[in-house]
Design a protein around this motif. Sequence first.
Motif, PDB file in Angstrom:
ATOM      1  N   ILE A  86       0.853  -1.201   0.000  1.00  0.00           N
ATOM      2  CA  ILE A  86       0.000   0.000   0.000  1.00  0.00           C
ATOM      3  C   ILE A  86       0.887   1.250   0.000  1.00  0.00           C
ATOM      4  CG2 ILE A  86      -1.626   1.360   1.408  1.00  0.00           C
ATOM      5  CD1 ILE A  86      -2.865  -1.366   2.294  1.00  0.00           C
ATOM      6  N   ARG A  87       1.929   1.247   0.842  1.00  0.00           N
ATOM      7  CA  ARG A  87       2.796   2.431   0.897  1.00  0.00           C
ATOM      8  C   ARG A  87       3.492   2.654  -0.446  1.00  0.00           C
ATOM      9  NH1 ARG A  87       3.288   4.738   5.378  1.00  0.00           N
ATOM     10  NH2 ARG A  87       3.347   2.886   6.689  1.00  0.00           N
ATOM     11  N   LYS A  88       3.916   1.566  -1.060  1.00  0.00           N
ATOM     12  CA  LYS A  88       4.573   1.659  -2.373  1.00  0.00           C
ATOM     13  C   LYS A  88       3.599   2.212  -3.419  1.00  0.00           C
ATOM     14  CE  LYS A  88       5.797  -1.668  -5.225  1.00  0.00           C
ATOM     15  NZ  LYS A  88       5.367  -2.956  -5.440  1.00  0.00           N
ATOM     16  N   THR A  89       2.359   1.746  -3.347  1.00  0.00           N
ATOM     17  CA  THR A  89       1.343   2.205  -4.304  1.00  0.00           C
ATOM     18  C   THR A  89       1.061   3.700  -4.104  1.00  0.00           C
ATOM     19  OG1 THR A  89       0.391  -0.014  -4.244  1.00  0.00           O
ATOM     20  CG2 THR A  89      -1.000   1.721  -5.146  1.00  0.00           C
ATOM     21  N   VAL A  90       1.012   4.132  -2.856  1.00  0.00           N
ATOM     22  CA  VAL A  90       0.797   5.562  -2.564  1.00  0.00           C
ATOM     23  C   VAL A  90       2.007   6.369  -3.061  1.00  0.00           C
ATOM     24  CG1 VAL A  90       0.545   7.293  -0.710  1.00  0.00           C
ATOM     25  CG2 VAL A  90      -0.749   5.145  -0.604  1.00  0.00           C
ATOM     26  N   ALA A  91       3.203   5.814  -2.858  1.00  0.00           N
ATOM     27  CA  ALA A  91       4.426   6.518  -3.293  1.00  0.00           C
ATOM     28  C   ALA A  91       4.453   6.680  -4.813  1.00  0.00           C
ATOM     29  CB  ALA A  91       5.665   5.758  -2.815  1.00  0.00           C
ATOM     30  N   GLU A  92       4.013   5.669  -5.536  1.00  0.00           N
ATOM     31  CA  GLU A  92       4.000   5.761  -7.010  1.00  0.00           C
ATOM     32  C   GLU A  92       3.086   6.887  -7.466  1.00  0.00           C
ATOM     33  OE1 GLU A  92       2.893   1.813  -8.208  1.00  0.00           O
ATOM     34  OE2 GLU A  92       4.883   1.032  -7.650  1.00  0.00           O
ATOM     35  N   LYS A  93       1.997   7.103  -6.731  1.00  0.00           N
ATOM     36  CA  LYS A  93       1.040   8.143  -7.131  1.00  0.00           C
ATOM     37  C   LYS A  93       1.437   9.521  -6.586  1.00  0.00           C
ATOM     38  CE  LYS A  93      -2.843  10.277  -8.135  1.00  0.00           C
ATOM     39  NZ  LYS A  93      -3.081  10.749  -9.490  1.00  0.00           N
ATOM     40  N   TYR A  94       1.790   9.591  -5.306  1.00  0.00           N
ATOM     41  CA  TYR A  94       1.968  10.898  -4.646  1.00  0.00           C
ATOM     42  C   TYR A  94       3.415  11.211  -4.257  1.00  0.00           C
ATOM     43  CZ  TYR A  94      -3.123  11.047  -4.243  1.00  0.00           C
ATOM     44  OH  TYR A  94      -4.468  11.077  -4.512  1.00  0.00           O
ATOM     45  N   GLY A  95       4.311  10.255  -4.456  1.00  0.00           N
ATOM     46  CA  GLY A  95       5.708  10.482  -4.061  1.00  0.00           C
ATOM     47  C   GLY A  95       5.991   9.877  -2.694  1.00  0.00           C
ATOM     48  N   GLN A  96       7.289   9.635  -2.455  1.00  0.00           N
ATOM     49  CA  GLN A  96       7.705   8.927  -1.244  1.00  0.00           C
ATOM     50  C   GLN A  96       7.395   9.723   0.027  1.00  0.00           C
ATOM     51  OE1 GLN A  96       8.852   5.717  -1.624  1.00  0.00           O
ATOM     52  NE2 GLN A  96       8.476   5.640   0.589  1.00  0.00           N
ATOM     53  N   ALA A  97       7.534  11.050  -0.037  1.00  0.00           N
ATOM     54  CA  ALA A  97       7.321  11.841   1.185  1.00  0.00           C
ATOM     55  C   ALA A  97       5.885  11.724   1.666  1.00  0.00           C
ATOM     56  CB  ALA A  97       7.684  13.303   0.933  1.00  0.00           C
ATOM     57  N   VAL A  98       4.943  11.806   0.737  1.00  0.00           N
ATOM     58  CA  VAL A  98       3.519  11.659   1.111  1.00  0.00           C
ATOM     59  C   VAL A  98       3.280  10.247   1.643  1.00  0.00           C
ATOM     60  CG1 VAL A  98       1.151  11.592   0.193  1.00  0.00           C
ATOM     61  CG2 VAL A  98       2.702  13.441  -0.483  1.00  0.00           C
ATOM     62  N   ALA A  99       3.835   9.263   0.955  1.00  0.00           N
ATOM     63  CA  ALA A  99       3.645   7.864   1.380  1.00  0.00           C
ATOM     64  C   ALA A  99       4.204   7.653   2.792  1.00  0.00           C
ATOM     65  CB  ALA A  99       4.309   6.919   0.392  1.00  0.00           C
ATOM     66  N   ASP A 100       5.360   8.234   3.048  1.00  0.00           N
ATOM     67  CA  ASP A 100       5.987   8.065   4.368  1.00  0.00           C
ATOM     68  C   ASP A 100       5.177   8.730   5.480  1.00  0.00           C
ATOM     69  OD1 ASP A 100       8.041   6.537   3.419  1.00  0.00           O
ATOM     70  OD2 ASP A 100       9.459   8.202   3.233  1.00  0.00           O
ATOM     71  N   ASN A 101       4.377   9.726   5.094  1.00  0.00           N
ATOM     72  CA  ASN A 101       3.551  10.421   6.093  1.00  0.00           C
ATOM     73  C   ASN A 101       2.162   9.818   6.253  1.00  0.00           C
ATOM     74  OD1 ASN A 101       5.127  12.436   7.245  1.00  0.00           O
ATOM     75  ND2 ASN A 101       5.029  13.634   5.361  1.00  0.00           N
ATOM     76  N   THR A 102       1.842   8.808   5.462  1.00  0.00           N
ATOM     77  CA  THR A 102       0.499   8.212   5.508  1.00  0.00           C
ATOM     78  C   THR A 102       0.449   7.104   6.556  1.00  0.00           C
ATOM     79  OG1 THR A 102       0.222   8.674   3.147  1.00  0.00           O
ATOM     80  CG2 THR A 102      -1.277   7.053   4.118  1.00  0.00           C
TER      81      THR A 102
END
Length: 255
Positions: free
Chosen positions: A192-208
Amino acid sequence: MRKKIVAGNWKMNKTLQEGIELAKEVNNKVKEADIKNVTVVIGTPFIHLAEINKIVDPNFIAVSAQNCATEASGAYTGEVSAAMVASTGSKYVILGHSERRSYYGENDAILVKKVERALENQLEVIFCVGEVLAEREANKHFEVVKSQLVNGLFSLPAEQFAHIVIAYEPVWAIGTGKTATSTQAEEMHNFIRKTVAEKYGQAVADNTSILYGGSCNAKNADELFSQPNVDGGLIGGASLKADDFMAIINARQNH
Ligand code: PGA
């Protein structure tokens, strides 16, 4: 830094009086334990929201609805709007729970509207995703979860996505006593984090924050929360008893 969250989902349990008692107990225990680095949320039925917001200390506990309407206001008998939820002092709303998806026909298009209404009213959204057993057995669980994320959430701009908490709840584990193993949970949370990172970037994914839900209890919480991508839990049955819920909060606090 993403938040550690333990959120209770009372579902359709507790009369108003019983709910008030439970909220008081949870509030006292959380304050007594001085829980500071875990965001504790209680997700109550609509009719409890206003009263329980008066009881809990907002420095320690946030209150959540379990649903809201697709529309902002008007002739929709029986519905409760996101603005009404927010007007009770509630800060969160759970959307896309598998029980809403399967018993009440809430599909991606409906959920997109609910998420929009919630965010327009400054509510944080706990958005649930998860596969049914047949999908896991057919090895389709990643595909299913990805499609729920893409179709339910990924039309949001990044600044709005910052108000989304994701709850991974494998449907086969909800209320069944059958928990995902910590390895299965971590594998999906990482995906899920990887999928979020692909869409919004790693920084957003790391904050989710990504929560696990499905028969999470006082016994298995510690093991689940030891996983790097499991940021907390969405707790059904075990949130209905203050001691059990508190044990899960302590497990999160201690990691
Ligand atoms: P459960 O429910 O903890 O009773 O399995 C979790 C949920 O449905 O949110």
